[in-house]
Design an enzyme around this catalytic site. Structure first.
Site, PDB file in Angstrom:
ATOM      1  N   GLY A 127       2.345 -11.434  -3.500  1.00 58.85           N
ATOM      2  CA  GLY A 127       2.693 -10.234  -3.647  1.00 58.85           C
ATOM      3  C   GLY A 127       2.180  -9.193  -3.481  1.00 58.85           C
ATOM      4  O   GLY A 127       0.943  -9.568  -3.798  1.00 58.85           O
ATOM      5  N   ARG A 176       7.595 -13.421   2.061  1.00 56.58           N
ATOM      6  CA  ARG A 176       8.635 -13.944   1.544  1.00 56.58           C
ATOM      7  C   ARG A 176       9.745 -14.033   2.271  1.00 56.58           C
ATOM      8  O   ARG A 176      10.631 -13.216   2.998  1.00 56.58           O
ATOM      9  CB  ARG A 176       8.720 -12.683   0.390  1.00 56.58           C
ATOM     10  CG  ARG A 176       7.292 -13.207  -1.256  1.00 56.58           C
ATOM     11  CD  ARG A 176       7.695 -12.196  -1.989  1.00 56.58           C
ATOM     12  NE  ARG A 176       8.143 -10.459  -1.296  1.00 56.58           N
ATOM     13  CZ  ARG A 176       9.142 -10.247  -1.973  1.00 56.58           C
ATOM     14  NH1 ARG A 176       9.970 -10.579  -1.460  1.00 56.58           N
ATOM     15  NH2 ARG A 176       9.576  -9.184  -1.380  1.00 56.58           N
ATOM     16  N   LYS A 213      -2.755  -5.223   7.472  1.00 55.34           N
ATOM     17  CA  LYS A 213      -3.373  -4.751   6.947  1.00 55.34           C
ATOM     18  C   LYS A 213      -4.139  -5.576   6.324  1.00 55.34           C
ATOM     19  O   LYS A 213      -5.857  -6.035   7.018  1.00 55.34           O
ATOM     20  CB  LYS A 213      -3.207  -3.827   6.073  1.00 55.34           C
ATOM     21  CG  LYS A 213      -2.476  -3.138   6.313  1.00 55.34           C
ATOM     22  CD  LYS A 213      -2.597  -1.309   5.041  1.00 55.34           C
ATOM     23  CE  LYS A 213      -2.586  -0.207   5.490  1.00 55.34           C
ATOM     24  NZ  LYS A 213      -2.005   0.692   4.544  1.00 55.34           N
ATOM     25  N   ASP A 237      10.953  41.147 -20.811  1.00 56.27           N
ATOM     26  CA  ASP A 237      11.201  40.851 -22.516  1.00 56.27           C
ATOM     27  C   ASP A 237       9.827  40.778 -23.444  1.00 56.27           C
ATOM     28  O   ASP A 237       8.809  40.996 -22.016  1.00 56.27           O
ATOM     29  CB  ASP A 237      11.749  40.031 -23.009  1.00 56.27           C
ATOM     30  CG  ASP A 237      11.487  38.847 -23.933  1.00 56.27           C
ATOM     31  OD1 ASP A 237      11.605  39.571 -25.184  1.00 56.27           O
ATOM     32  OD2 ASP A 237      11.157  37.766 -24.703  1.00 56.27           O
TER      33      ASP A 237
HETATM   34  C1  GDG Z   1       6.703  -4.937  -1.617  1.00 55.79           C
HETATM   35  C2  GDG Z   1       6.591  -4.321  -0.481  1.00 55.79           C
HETATM   36  C3  GDG Z   1       4.312  -3.290  -0.100  1.00 55.79           C
HETATM   37  C4  GDG Z   1       2.301 -13.754   1.292  1.00 55.79           C
HETATM   38  N1  GDG Z   1       2.296 -15.016   0.783  1.00 55.79           N
HETATM   39  C5  GDG Z   1       1.390 -15.813   0.873  1.00 55.79           C
HETATM   40  C6  GDG Z   1       0.615 -14.419   0.029  1.00 55.79           C
HETATM   41  N2  GDG Z   1       0.782 -13.388  -0.170  1.00 55.79           N
HETATM   42  C7  GDG Z   1       0.492 -12.277  -0.344  1.00 55.79           C
HETATM   43  C8  GDG Z   1       0.526 -11.158   0.475  1.00 55.79           C
HETATM   44  C9  GDG Z   1      -0.301 -10.796   0.287  1.00 55.79           C
HETATM   45  C10 GDG Z   1       1.783 -10.649  -0.250  1.00 55.79           C
HETATM   46  O1  GDG Z   1       1.738 -11.395  -0.625  1.00 55.79           O
HETATM   47  C11 GDG Z   1       2.944  -9.646   0.405  1.00 55.79           C
HETATM   48  O2  GDG Z   1       2.687  -8.112   0.526  1.00 55.79           O
HETATM   49  P1  GDG Z   1       4.116  -7.035   1.483  1.00 55.79           P
HETATM   50  O3  GDG Z   1       3.240  -6.362   1.080  1.00 55.79           O
HETATM   51  O4  GDG Z   1       3.744  -7.346   3.107  1.00 55.79           O
HETATM   52  O5  GDG Z   1       4.776  -7.751   1.053  1.00 55.79           O
HETATM   53  P2  GDG Z   1       5.977  -7.529   0.035  1.00 55.79           P
HETATM   54  O6  GDG Z   1       5.701  -9.185  -1.147  1.00 55.79           O
HETATM   55  O7  GDG Z   1       7.080  -7.254  -0.213  1.00 55.79           O
HETATM   56  O8  GDG Z   1       5.687  -6.651  -1.199  1.00 55.79           O
HETATM   57  C12 GDG Z   1       5.520  -4.031   0.956  1.00 55.79           C
HETATM   58  C13 GDG Z   1       3.945  -3.975  -0.971  1.00 55.79           C
HETATM   59  O9  GDG Z   1       4.748  -4.361  -2.666  1.00 55.79           O
HETATM   60  C14 GDG Z   1       2.439  -3.148  -1.772  1.00 55.79           C
HETATM   61  O10 GDG Z   1       3.093  -1.608  -2.098  1.00 55.79           O
HETATM   62  O11 GDG Z   1       3.162  -3.634   1.609  1.00 55.79           O
HETATM   63  O12 GDG Z   1       6.215  -3.671   1.185  1.00 55.79           O
HETATM   64  O13 GDG Z   1       8.051  -4.779  -0.103  1.00 55.79           O
HETATM   65  O14 GDG Z   1      -1.221  -9.508  -0.508  1.00 55.79           O
HETATM   66  O15 GDG Z   1      -1.086 -12.009   1.075  1.00 55.79           O
HETATM   67  N3  GDG Z   1      -0.817 -15.121  -0.633  1.00 55.79           N
HETATM   68  C15 GDG Z   1      -0.920 -15.943  -0.660  1.00 55.79           C
HETATM   69  N4  GDG Z   1      -0.166 -17.620  -0.140  1.00 55.79           N
HETATM   70  C16 GDG Z   1       1.063 -16.755   0.694  1.00 55.79           C
HETATM   71  O16 GDG Z   1       1.704 -17.733   0.980  1.00 55.79           O
HETATM   72  N5  GDG Z   1      -2.503 -16.389  -1.412  1.00 55.79           N
END
Ligand code: GDG
Length: 737
Positions: free
Chosen positions: A34, A285, A391, A506
């Site tokens: 996440g 996700r 990113k 005042d």
């Molecule tokens: C929320 C907002 C915003 C994913 N799958 C695996 C894995 N990940 C890691 C990624 C990335 C993160 O999870 C996903 O981040 P996102 O930003 O794409 O999406 P959300 O989880 O929905 O996050 C989003 C974020 O908060 C930050 O503010 O950007 O818009 O929705 O880091 O690498 N990591 C590993 N295995 C996986 O299978 N190790």
């Protein structure tokens, strides 16, 4: 990282960044995936590398499953990090997290209103859960801590903390989009007001993009009474800075780890397994906001239009399990799996699968191997607060190769202009972008990638963290020049264009700050100077409940009108005092008797005898029920028999009785009618000033200082804003002359 003036950093987010897993060797901690977790943990890791911060671990308050109770507290702490689990009752957590958060706020804020479920019971659970987080925090917070609350599950927490600990410093960051106010309007009134007010408990509120900030301001304007001035929401006694801070990634970590042997080896394995085909990659996700179905349709259209690519390209699509207890997510999973099966069935051959799909999470090494093995990253959310995957992909491309296809509906599209920006629902555009990417000359890939990498190198997660904490620091150090909902340019213009001006001001709480001992109250020298300058060309009236001698002493030498004792006496510049009120004094005795009883009974209270009023002061009283006593006294005094009508005023730490014939309002009105004024302003903070506000002509500028209901048209947040305003008026005169 920059923690500068703060003691400890306390992160509060729905989840602790770990889950516990049962394995053969017992319970083990596993890091959650996440965006927030990735961003904050990389901060914690880096903090651990510097000695200064190593002594100061980051505290993280978050929900944990009951199994965490079995873990010894010592295991939840290391040199960089201390975890504080919050345990929630199962039913509360279901209503709060699965219900209100994931079934209402998440779809609504991502523009999926038809998926939103509005359940009163869920709202109650949301309130209860936020209150549970407060309990955990309250036990932890020390003076000087900075509390940084994250995301849409905890929108009420900033205000709950503010109520419990008014002096503490609170940041709040919102990780998902903040939608247009018409989405917020779908929420029941009480809910939306509670949510907005909840967020406004913070000192600084952060969003990913400037659009989300504007949307938030729109909602504040539509659904609250608070004005917004210069990126601040002005509350009655403080203001909230709202700004955009684009979250990002630990660029150096992705850049260097992507070159490590384990990653290189895994990458080579994948490339061999996939027959050195061109690779398209996506990972998200499981979520309907991520646009996975449209993405598959775009890829299918590409395969239809470009048979020359069959057998030469593979789409590796990883979907990470998430929220799959919720109906919409189960449906989505089924739909994805059917579509993948259909496309593979339609185009695949014995030796070629067009889509390699897995519903699993990847290890960090696997993730990096795929980021660096692929030729195209296909990121197509239909809404995404930011999106960190794109990113991370760029940061991993040390080789400066590869193409990013990115949805215009991800926050990241506002920064990554060198991606191929597409609309995810436009399957033709997606298909064309895939083709363009696969045929893009290496040099063009390099140019685009280099620019995006340069941007992310400078705008990494540490900068996000630094900028946010810096914004909080600034709110503590620099108060804004002035906080008001008045349109200053129009006000100053109306003042300078007027030929006859009347200023009714005042004293206590308006010209002078409220102090413990009333005799010590003084306006600042700068304010006196501004009054002197203004009095040269305007009629400036200090209109106060104070007695004549006091006002005369304070304003010696300044040609002001003075009105003492709420309008009982008037002194024009260079003239003697006139008594405006000619009532007899036979009301005094019974009122004095009641007040003296109260003064004798309660330490720290006393009776002041003015020439036309009696006042019971209780500013120094320590009794817990002192406000109740004041209300009782006021009620008793209203019943005191007298042959003249009396006014009983429950003011700022005073209860005052005077004959009803004169008030600040009657005097203000009679002064306003004496000359054909074309500009009138009256400023005050107390209940007695309401008489002025309500009686003056409705075109006058009436300004209430501070919080509370008022007849005034405008508001100044603080007493110090009066000084700034009067200085601005006097500067207008200087620049006009
Ligand atoms: C929320 C907002 C915003 C994913 N799958 C695996 C894995 N990940 C890691 C990624 C990335 C993160 O999870 C996903 O981040 P996102 O930003 O794409 O999406 P959300 O989880 O929905 O996050 C989003 C974020 O908060 C930050 O503010 O950007 O818009 O929705 O880091 O690498 N990591 C590993 N295995 C996986 O299978 N190790």
């Amino acid at each position: 990282m920059n923690k500068s003036s703060f003691n400890r950093l306390i992160i509060v987010a729905y989840r602790l960044p770990f889950t516990l897993q049962q394995s053969d060797s017992g319970l083990t901690l596993k890091q959650n995936s996440g965006g927030l977790v990735s961003a904050v943990l990389s901060m914690a890791e880096r903090a651990g590398h510097s000695t200064a911060d190593a002594a100061m671990p980051i505290h993280w308050v978050g929900h944990a499953e009951p199994v965490f109770r079995e873990i010894d507290a010592a295991e939840l702490a290391n040199s960089t990090f201390v975890a504080h689990p919050v345990f929630l009752d199962e039913a509360v957590n279901r209503g709060f997290y699965e219900g209100f958060s994931n079934n209402l706020l998440w779809p609504l804020f991502h523009y999926f209103p038809s998926y939103a479920s509005f359940q009163e019971a869920d709202f109650q659970h949301y309130q209860q859960a936020n209150a549970r987080f407060l309990e955990e925090l309250a036990a932890l917070i020390q003076p000087g801590d900075l509390i940084w609350i994250h995301d849409f599950q905890l929108m009420l927490l900033p205000e709950l903390v503010r109520q419990a600990l008014p002096q503490c410093t609170i940041g709040y960051f919102f990780h998902i989009p903040f939608p247009n106010h018409e989405m917020i309007r779908l929420l029941p009134r009480v809910w939306r007001q509670t949510l907005l007010q909840g967020v406004l408990g913070a000192d600084v509120v952060g969003f990913h993009t400037a659009d989300y900030v504007q949307h938030f301001f729109q909602s504040v304007a539509e659904f609250t009474t608070f004005p917004v001035i210069d990126k601040r929401v002005i509350l009655p006694n403080r203001s909230v800075v709202v700004s955009d801070f684009a979250i990002s990634v630990d660029f150096a970590k992705f850049d260097s780890t992507s070159q490590e042997p384990a990653v290189v080896e895994t990458r080579q394995q994948y490339q061999t397994l996939l027959r050195h085909n061109q690779l398209i990659f996506s990972v998200d996700r499981l979520d309907y906001t991520k646009g996975i179905s449209y993405r598959l349709q775009g890829y299918e259209l590409f395969l239809i239009r470009h048979p020359e690519w069959h057998d030469r390209v593979t789409f590796v699509m990883t979907v990470v399990p998430s929220r799959d207890k919720i109906g919409h997510y189960q449906e989505l999973k089924r739909e994805i799996e059917e579509t993948v099966g259909r496309i593979n069935g339609l185009f695949g051959t014995i030796g070629w699968r067009p889509i390699v799909y897995s519903y699993t999470s990847l290890t960090f090494t696997e993730l990096l191997a795929l980021y660096t093995a692929c030729n195209v990253a296909l990121i197509t959310p239909v809404r995404d607060g930011m999106n960190l995957v794109c990113k991370e992909f760029i940061a991993s491309r040390h080789d400066e190769q590869g193409v990013l296809i990115l949805s215009e509906l991800a926050g990241a599209a506002k920064e990554l202009h060198n991606a191929l920006i597409i609309n995810p629902t436009d399957t033709q555009e997606v298909a064309d972008a895939i083709h363009q990417s696969l045929t893009m000359p290496v040099q063009e890939q390099r140019t685009r990638m280099r620019q995006m990498r340069h941007h992310l190198q400078n705008h990494n997660v540490f900068r996000w963290n630094h900028d946010f904490l810096q914004a909080i620091n600034q709110t503590q150090q620099h108060r804004p020049e002035m906080e008001t909902d008045l349109s200053l340019p129009a006000f100053l213009r109306s003042f300078s264009e007027a030929d006859r001006r009347l200023l009714l001001l005042d004293f206590d709480g308006t010209l002078a700050p409220i102090v413990d001992h009333p005799a010590d109250a003084r306006p600042s020298p700068a304010l006196c100077q501004a009054l002197g300058e203004l009095a040269g060309s305007s009629d400036v009236v200090v209109i106060s409940g104070r007695n004549r001698a006091f006002l005369e002493t304070i304003f010696t030498g300044i040609p002001l009108y003075l009105v003492a004792e709420h309008g009982a006496f008037l002194k024009k510049p260079d003239q003697a005092w006139e008594r405006l009120d000619l009532t007899t004094d036979n009301w005094l005795e019974p009122v004095r008797a009641v007040m003296q009883q109260y003064a004798a009974r309660t330490d720290g209270t006393f009776v002041e005898e003015k020439e036309t009023a009696l006042v019971w002061h209780y500013r120094l009283a320590k009794a817990g029920d002192i406000e109740v006593q004041a209300t009782q006294l006021a009620a008793t005094l209203r019943g005191v028999g007298s042959d003249v009508p009396l006014t009983v005023i429950q003011g700022n730490k005073v209860v005052e009785v005077k004959p009803a014939r004169h008030s600040k309002g009657t005097v203000a009105l009679s002064l306003a009618e004496q000359k054909p004024y074309t500009f009138i302003v009256s400023i005050g903070d107390d209940t007695t000033d309401e008489d002025m506000f309500s009686q003056l002509p409705n075109w006058s500028y009436t300004l209430k200082v501070g919080a509370g209901p008022s007849f005034a048209r405008y508001r100044l947040a603080h007493q110090r804003d009066v000084e700034t305003l009067l200085q601005k008026l006097s500067e207008t005169l200087v620049s006009a002359s």
